[in-house]
Write a protein that holds these residues in place. Structure first.
Motif: not given
Length: 84
Positions: A16-26, A51-59
């Motif tokens: 989702p866009r909010p998660a992607r933005e957080a990952v890219v910026l951080n 970030l936690v949700r994005a990392r889990r999804a990316l994993a």
């Protein structure tokens, strides 16, 4: 581009866009969580959650053998950034 780079970009696009933005910026722009929160207009806690949700999804997306129950959230460093 390497196959790993293509896989990462593809996986990021599926977030989702909010998660992607957080990952890219951080992680890519190397911004602190406080800076990411300010840039996105949300709280630091919201950034951490994204970030936690994005990392889990990316994993799961990047490793088809990953078990979502074994993915650990990252550790906060002195700058306030989460790292896996």
């Amino acid at each position: 581009m390497s196959p790993d780079h293509v896989a990462l970009v593809t996986a990021l696009q599926r977030l989702p866009r909010p998660a992607r933005e957080a990952v890219v910026l951080n992680h890519i722009a190397d911004m602190t969580m406080a800076d990411v929160a300010e840039a996105l207009g949300c709280s630091v806690e919201a950034v951490k959650t994204r970030l936690v949700r994005a990392r889990r999804a990316l994993a799961v997306e990047l490793d088809d053998t990953a078990d979502i129950t074994t993915v650990r959230p990252g550790v906060v460093n002195k700058r306030g950034s989460l790292h896996a």
